[in-house]
Design an enzyme around this catalytic site. Structure first.
Site, mmCIF file in Angstrom:
data_model
loop_
_atom_site.group_PDB
_atom_site.id
_atom_site.type_symbol
_atom_site.label_atom_id
_atom_site.label_comp_id
_atom_site.label_asym_id
_atom_site.label_seq_id
_atom_site.Cartn_x
_atom_site.Cartn_y
_atom_site.Cartn_z
ATOM 1 N N SER A 170 -4.534 -2.014 1.081
ATOM 2 C CA SER A 170 -3.995 -2.903 0.054
ATOM 3 C C SER A 170 -3.924 -4.382 0.441
ATOM 4 C CB SER A 170 -2.591 -2.429 -0.368
ATOM 5 O OG SER A 170 -1.685 -2.501 0.714
ATOM 6 N N LYS A 224 6.854 -4.157 -2.852
ATOM 7 C CA LYS A 224 6.195 -5.327 -2.270
ATOM 8 C C LYS A 224 6.717 -6.627 -2.893
ATOM 9 C CE LYS A 224 2.126 -2.740 -0.885
ATOM 10 N NZ LYS A 224 0.653 -2.614 -0.901
#
Length: 348
Positions: free
Chosen positions: A236, A281
């Site tokens: 990611s 996140k």
């Protein structure tokens, strides 16, 4: 003995409490707890032409923390916001820890290679991709090769014919029928080996070896680049690594002193893919003081909208989380690398 009995008689309640506390804190249970991870500054991880980036501001990759389940962690996740209990299958796909970690490490290495390629290609700098074979991500139970192949092996030939891509491998395999025997050449722990077995019928109805696969590539550049992910795993961070490398290659002041976080996979054509845990996140980015967050934008298909009416895309979930924890954090949707570059160039 009398002293020992006297001691236990006097302090038995305390001893029981201590044992219960130890069990509560340390007893492993079959789940994981996910929560906000870190938002690491990538200038400390990347060197281009043997130099680090010392311009003001930062590009930050964001992570999700994954903690092995215990009774204490279960209670913690139920009480604290931004933490969730996840099943083992949801996290590891029921792979053992060693296999799961091997795959995640490969994903990070692949993300780094993709980031280097895209950054150099967009910056019009020399870069070459070298296909090494097809990397085995998983092996299905009905595979005739399950006792010889391992996750992490790389297949280089089918029937002694060298492969040039994963598509080429599937084409060569599908030219045979279910039940036909084929021979593959593969790399295992640095050694070249061969194995033969029969093709099985895949869930698609087509013949196959019965493995999950992806391209295993490496890249070379004229301008040297080195990246140390400091143990971070998974795919990611691709977008943010690409931004960091590109800004150093072109010497553009894209950050303009801003603290920029984000997430998303990167493909060789520059497209940005969705990831997991984007809400966690966003929290990590806020804690690091980020003012901008790049989130993958992928419009849900009609099929998804039909069967998952409450489905949230990465961008939708990022927006929802940012409004809850920090309305000043600007969430920017990106479909591809160019979207991110144009946004940074136009804004201050």
């Amino acid at each position: 003995m009398a002293r020992i009995r006297k001691f236990f008689k006097k302090y038995w309640l305390l001893l029981v409490a201590m044992i219960v506390a130890l069990v509560f804190v340390f007893l492993p249970l079959p789940f994981y707890v996910e929560g906000p991870g870190t938002a690491d500054q990538l200038s400390q991880y990347v060197k281009v032409n043997h130099k680090r980036d010392h311009k003001k501001g930062s590009f930050r990759m964001t992570t999700v923390s994954v903690i092995k389940g215990t009774p204490a962690m279960y209670v913690f996740a139920k009480i604290m916001p931004n933490y969730e209990v996840e099943s083992v299958s949801d996290i590891t796909g029921n792979q053992d820890n060693a296999t799961y970690n091997k795959v995640q490490t490969f994903y990070m290495n692949s993300a780094i290679n993709q980031a280097i390629y895209v950054a150099y290609h967009k910056a019009d700098k020399a870069v070459k991709v070298h296909f090494k074979g097809i990397y085995i991500l998983e092996i299905e139970k009905n595979s005739q090769f399950k006792h010889v192949l391992h996750v992490g092996d790389t297949i280089t030939k089918v029937n002694n014919q060298r492969l040039v891509s994963a598509e080429d491998a599937m084409k060569k395999i599908r030219s045979h029928n279910v039940g036909n025997s084929i021979t593959i050449t593969y790399q295992h722990n640095g050694k070249t080996k061969t194995a033969s077995g029969k093709l099985v019928r895949l869930s698609t109805g087509k013949p196959g070896i019965g493995i999950g696969l992806t391209d295993n590539n490496s890249v070379t550049t004229k301008i040297p680049v080195s990246i140390d992910a400091h143990g971070t795993e998974g795919p990611s961070a691709g977008l943010m690594f690409t931004l960091q490398i590109y800004s150093q290659l072109t010497n553009q002041n894209l950050r303009k002193g801003r603290n920029i976080a984000g997430t998303g996979t990167i493909a060789t054509d520059g497209s940005v893919g969705e990831i997991g845990g984007i809400d966690k996140k966003i929290v990590a980015a806020k804690k690091a003081g980020a003012t901008i967050f790049f989130a993958p934008y992928l419009k849900p298909t009609k099929l998804v909208e039909k069967y998952e009416p409450n489905h949230l895309t990465n961008y939708q979930l990022a927006i929802k989380t940012a409004k809850r924890i920090d309305p000043k954090l600007k969430v920017v949707p990106v479909k591809n690398f160019e979207n991110a570059i144009k946004y940074l160039q136009k804004t201050k």
